[in-house]
Design a protein around this motif. Structure first.
Motif, PDB file in Angstrom:
ATOM      1  N   ILE A  12      -6.485  -2.610  -9.413  1.00 53.05           N
ATOM      2  CA  ILE A  12      -5.280  -3.257  -8.893  1.00 53.05           C
ATOM      3  C   ILE A  12      -4.110  -2.838  -9.777  1.00 53.05           C
ATOM      4  N   THR A  13      -3.071  -2.288  -9.149  1.00 52.17           N
ATOM      5  CA  THR A  13      -1.881  -1.869  -9.884  1.00 52.17           C
ATOM      6  C   THR A  13      -0.638  -2.215  -9.065  1.00 52.17           C
ATOM      7  N   ILE A  14       0.500  -2.065  -9.684  1.00 49.55           N
ATOM      8  CA  ILE A  14       1.774  -2.185  -8.981  1.00 49.55           C
ATOM      9  C   ILE A  14       2.487  -0.858  -9.165  1.00 49.55           C
ATOM     10  N   ASP A  15       2.879  -0.230  -8.032  1.00 52.31           N
ATOM     11  CA  ASP A  15       3.520   1.077  -8.134  1.00 52.31           C
ATOM     12  C   ASP A  15       5.005   0.949  -8.475  1.00 52.31           C
ATOM     13  N   GLN A  17       7.590   1.242  -6.730  1.00 51.92           N
ATOM     14  CA  GLN A  17       8.396   0.528  -5.734  1.00 51.92           C
ATOM     15  C   GLN A  17       8.051  -0.964  -5.680  1.00 51.92           C
ATOM     16  N   GLY A  18       7.148  -1.412  -6.535  1.00 51.66           N
ATOM     17  CA  GLY A  18       6.775  -2.818  -6.574  1.00 51.66           C
ATOM     18  C   GLY A  18       5.689  -3.194  -5.583  1.00 51.66           C
ATOM     19  N   VAL A  19       5.009  -2.203  -5.008  1.00 50.85           N
ATOM     20  CA  VAL A  19       3.928  -2.450  -4.059  1.00 50.85           C
ATOM     21  C   VAL A  19       2.641  -2.712  -4.831  1.00 50.85           C
ATOM     22  N   LEU A  20       1.911  -3.745  -4.427  1.00 51.53           N
ATOM     23  CA  LEU A  20       0.618  -4.056  -5.020  1.00 51.53           C
ATOM     24  C   LEU A  20      -0.415  -3.113  -4.398  1.00 51.53           C
ATOM     25  N   VAL A  21      -1.022  -2.268  -5.217  1.00 57.37           N
ATOM     26  CA  VAL A  21      -1.945  -1.247  -4.727  1.00 57.37           C
ATOM     27  C   VAL A  21      -3.368  -1.635  -5.108  1.00 57.37           C
ATOM     28  N   LEU A  22      -4.209  -1.773  -4.089  1.00 56.92           N
ATOM     29  CA  LEU A  22      -5.630  -2.031  -4.288  1.00 56.92           C
ATOM     30  C   LEU A  22      -6.345  -0.706  -4.039  1.00 56.92           C
ATOM     31  N   THR A  23      -6.928  -0.147  -5.085  1.00 58.27           N
ATOM     32  CA  THR A  23      -7.501   1.193  -5.005  1.00 58.27           C
ATOM     33  C   THR A  23      -9.015   1.153  -4.902  1.00 58.27           C
ATOM     34  N   ILE A  24      -9.531   1.991  -4.006  1.00 58.99           N
ATOM     35  CA  ILE A  24     -10.967   2.209  -3.857  1.00 58.99           C
ATOM     36  C   ILE A  24     -11.282   3.555  -4.503  1.00 58.99           C
ATOM     37  N   SER A  25     -12.241   3.570  -5.384  1.00 61.48           N
ATOM     38  CA  SER A  25     -12.680   4.795  -6.039  1.00 61.48           C
ATOM     39  C   SER A  25     -13.899   5.330  -5.299  1.00 61.48           C
ATOM     40  N   LYS A  67       4.405  -6.511  -1.207  1.00 58.65           N
ATOM     41  CA  LYS A  67       3.851  -5.676  -0.152  1.00 58.65           C
ATOM     42  C   LYS A  67       2.533  -5.111  -0.685  1.00 58.65           C
ATOM     43  N   ILE A  68       1.551  -4.934   0.200  1.00 59.87           N
ATOM     44  CA  ILE A  68       0.221  -4.506  -0.226  1.00 59.87           C
ATOM     45  C   ILE A  68      -0.143  -3.166   0.393  1.00 59.87           C
ATOM     46  N   MET A  69      -0.757  -2.333  -0.427  1.00 61.03           N
ATOM     47  CA  MET A  69      -1.298  -1.068   0.058  1.00 61.03           C
ATOM     48  C   MET A  69      -2.740  -0.942  -0.402  1.00 61.03           C
ATOM     49  N   ILE A  70      -3.612  -0.554   0.519  1.00 65.81           N
ATOM     50  CA  ILE A  70      -4.972  -0.173   0.159  1.00 65.81           C
ATOM     51  C   ILE A  70      -4.975   1.347   0.065  1.00 65.81           C
ATOM     52  N   GLN A  71      -5.524   1.833  -1.029  1.00 62.98           N
ATOM     53  CA  GLN A  71      -5.511   3.273  -1.311  1.00 62.98           C
ATOM     54  C   GLN A  71      -6.931   3.715  -1.653  1.00 62.98           C
ATOM     55  N   VAL A  72      -7.327   4.879  -1.149  1.00 62.95           N
ATOM     56  CA  VAL A  72      -8.628   5.437  -1.486  1.00 62.95           C
ATOM     57  C   VAL A  72      -8.403   6.729  -2.265  1.00 62.95           C
ATOM     58  N   VAL A  73      -9.049   6.827  -3.412  1.00 66.91           N
ATOM     59  CA  VAL A  73      -9.002   8.047  -4.211  1.00 66.91           C
ATOM     60  C   VAL A  73     -10.380   8.698  -4.112  1.00 66.91           C
ATOM     61  N   PHE A  74     -10.401   9.895  -3.522  1.00 67.34           N
ATOM     62  CA  PHE A  74     -11.650  10.615  -3.295  1.00 67.34           C
ATOM     63  C   PHE A  74     -11.887  11.666  -4.370  1.00 67.34           C
ATOM     64  N   LYS A  75     -13.140  11.823  -4.739  1.00 72.37           N
ATOM     65  CA  LYS A  75     -13.533  12.960  -5.588  1.00 72.37           C
ATOM     66  C   LYS A  75     -13.690  14.206  -4.711  1.00 72.37           C
ATOM     67  N   TYR A  76     -14.214  13.995  -3.483  1.00 70.97           N
ATOM     68  CA  TYR A  76     -14.411  15.083  -2.531  1.00 70.97           C
ATOM     69  C   TYR A  76     -13.568  14.801  -1.303  1.00 70.97           C
TER      70      TYR A  76
END
Length: 108
Positions: A12-15, A17-25, A67-76
């Motif tokens: 969980i981070t804030i970018d 622009q102040g958006v709360l980012v929930l990241t999936i690894s 504001k909320i964003m779900i983000q996925v960070v892929f290795k592949y």
């Protein structure tokens, strides 16, 4: 923490622009496309549950109005079927008022 741990918010981070980012690894290869997509869908659904059932506001009350964003960070990088799925997820989350993004780790 990863896409395989469906009941855990990975990051969980804030970018800027102040958006709360929930990241999936997501470290999985696309050898078993169906299984991988199912795991990813379950993980995204668990993130939505976390947002919609009030857990986010309960655990992080000072961030609940962001504001909320779900983000996925892929290795592949996702294959064609996965990209189609991700486009559907983006539209769905947009309709719910949330942002969605994904990228391959080395691309940013």
């Amino acid at each position: 923490m990863s896409v395989e741990d469906k009941n855990i918010i990975d990051i969980i981070t804030i970018d800027k622009q102040g958006v709360l980012v929930l990241t999936i690894s997501d470290h999985l290869e696309w050898n078993d496309e169906n299984e991988h997509l199912l795991l990813l869908q379950e993980k995204i659904n668990s993130y939505l549950d976390f947002i919609e059932n009030g857990q986010l506001a309960e655990r992080y009350p000072d961030k609940a109005d962001k504001k909320i964003m779900i983000q996925v960070v892929f290795k592949y990088y996702p294959n064609k079927t996965a990209e189609e799925f991700l486009a559907i997820v983006k539209r769905f989350l947009s309709e719910k008022g949330n942002a969605f993004d994904f990228y391959k780790l080395e691309d940013k």
